[in-house]
Design a protein around this motif. Structure first.
Motif, mmCIF file in Angstrom:
data_model
loop_
_atom_site.group_PDB
_atom_site.id
_atom_site.type_symbol
_atom_site.label_atom_id
_atom_site.label_comp_id
_atom_site.label_asym_id
_atom_site.label_seq_id
_atom_site.Cartn_x
_atom_site.Cartn_y
_atom_site.Cartn_z
ATOM 1 N N UNK A 1 11.638 -8.069 0.776
ATOM 2 C CA UNK A 1 11.940 -8.509 2.134
ATOM 3 C C UNK A 1 12.275 -7.379 3.084
ATOM 4 N N UNK A 2 13.069 -6.423 2.630
ATOM 5 C CA UNK A 2 13.451 -5.294 3.477
ATOM 6 C C UNK A 2 12.226 -4.495 3.914
ATOM 7 N N UNK A 3 11.313 -4.247 2.988
ATOM 8 C CA UNK A 3 10.103 -3.492 3.333
ATOM 9 C C UNK A 3 9.182 -4.285 4.258
ATOM 10 N N UNK A 4 9.115 -5.593 4.065
ATOM 11 C CA UNK A 4 8.329 -6.430 4.979
ATOM 12 C C UNK A 4 8.895 -6.332 6.394
ATOM 13 N N UNK A 5 10.219 -6.370 6.498
ATOM 14 C CA UNK A 5 10.867 -6.260 7.807
ATOM 15 C C UNK A 5 10.624 -4.885 8.424
ATOM 16 N N UNK B 1 0.829 -1.210 0.000
ATOM 17 C CA UNK B 1 0.000 0.000 0.000
ATOM 18 C C UNK B 1 0.865 1.263 0.000
ATOM 19 N N UNK B 2 1.918 1.241 0.772
ATOM 20 C CA UNK B 2 2.771 2.413 0.939
ATOM 21 C C UNK B 2 3.744 2.615 -0.228
ATOM 22 N N UNK B 3 4.299 1.507 -0.757
ATOM 23 C CA UNK B 3 5.366 1.611 -1.757
ATOM 24 C C UNK B 3 5.018 0.997 -3.115
#
Length: 169
Positions: free
Chosen positions: A72-76, A65-67
């Motif tokens: 993986x980095x964004x999930x973290x 939604x944001x990006x």
């Protein structure tokens, strides 16, 4: 209903109408439970591991939604706060919540690994991802050699993907 089952149901509601994501966390949880029990985790660490396995990908939707995507980095990055909110709403112990959030914040970070719960979460997620992403045989062999460290996960990986003994060397 025990706390893990409450969390399980809450995650099913969280991913409402998204069967692939529900299937993913169910499989990761199942492997994490198996590996943790077989490797002899103490009760508290096993509980924490299973809670982390259930919520490990909770940040995917927020990242998308944001990006517009969810590596993986964004999930973290996006997951820990959401996991914390859910665990607190279900009255999880603070120490368990903190460790689960740490694991969610690192479940795509392969080094350094601080704890057997962390190692097992990585391995359980990898077992599922190798299958779901239809990883080619060479990628599976490389993962087997470099990622899988517990005897249980190595056995599951070797059996599931038919890795031959000579390939281990």
């Amino acid at each position: 209903m025990n706390k893990l089952n409450q969390l399980y149901m809450e995650m099913i509601r969280y991913y409402e109408s998204d069967a692939p994501r529900i299937q993913h966390f169910v499989k990761v949880h199942s492997f994490a439970r198996l590996i943790g029990e077989a490797e002899g985790l103490d009760e508290e660490t096993q509980f924490t591991l299973e809670a982390a396995a259930l919520v490990h990908d909770i940040g995917i939707g927020a990242a998308e939604k944001k990006y517009g995507f969810s590596n993986g980095r964004l999930q973290e990055q996006e997951g820990p706060h959401l996991a914390e909110e859910m665990l607190e709403a279900l009255n999880f112990d603070r120490a368990v919540t903190e460790r689960v959030c740490y694991l969610v914040a690192h479940h795509h970070t392969y080094e350094p690994v601080d704890g057997l719960d962390y190692r097992i979460l990585l391995e359980a997620d990898a077992l599922v991802n190798l299958y779901e992403e239809e990883t080619p045989a060479e990628g599976i062999r490389e993962s087997y050699k470099h990622l899988f460290r517990t005897e249980t996960a190595r056995t599951v990986c070797k059996t599931m993907f038919q890795i031959e003994e000579q390939e281990e060397r």
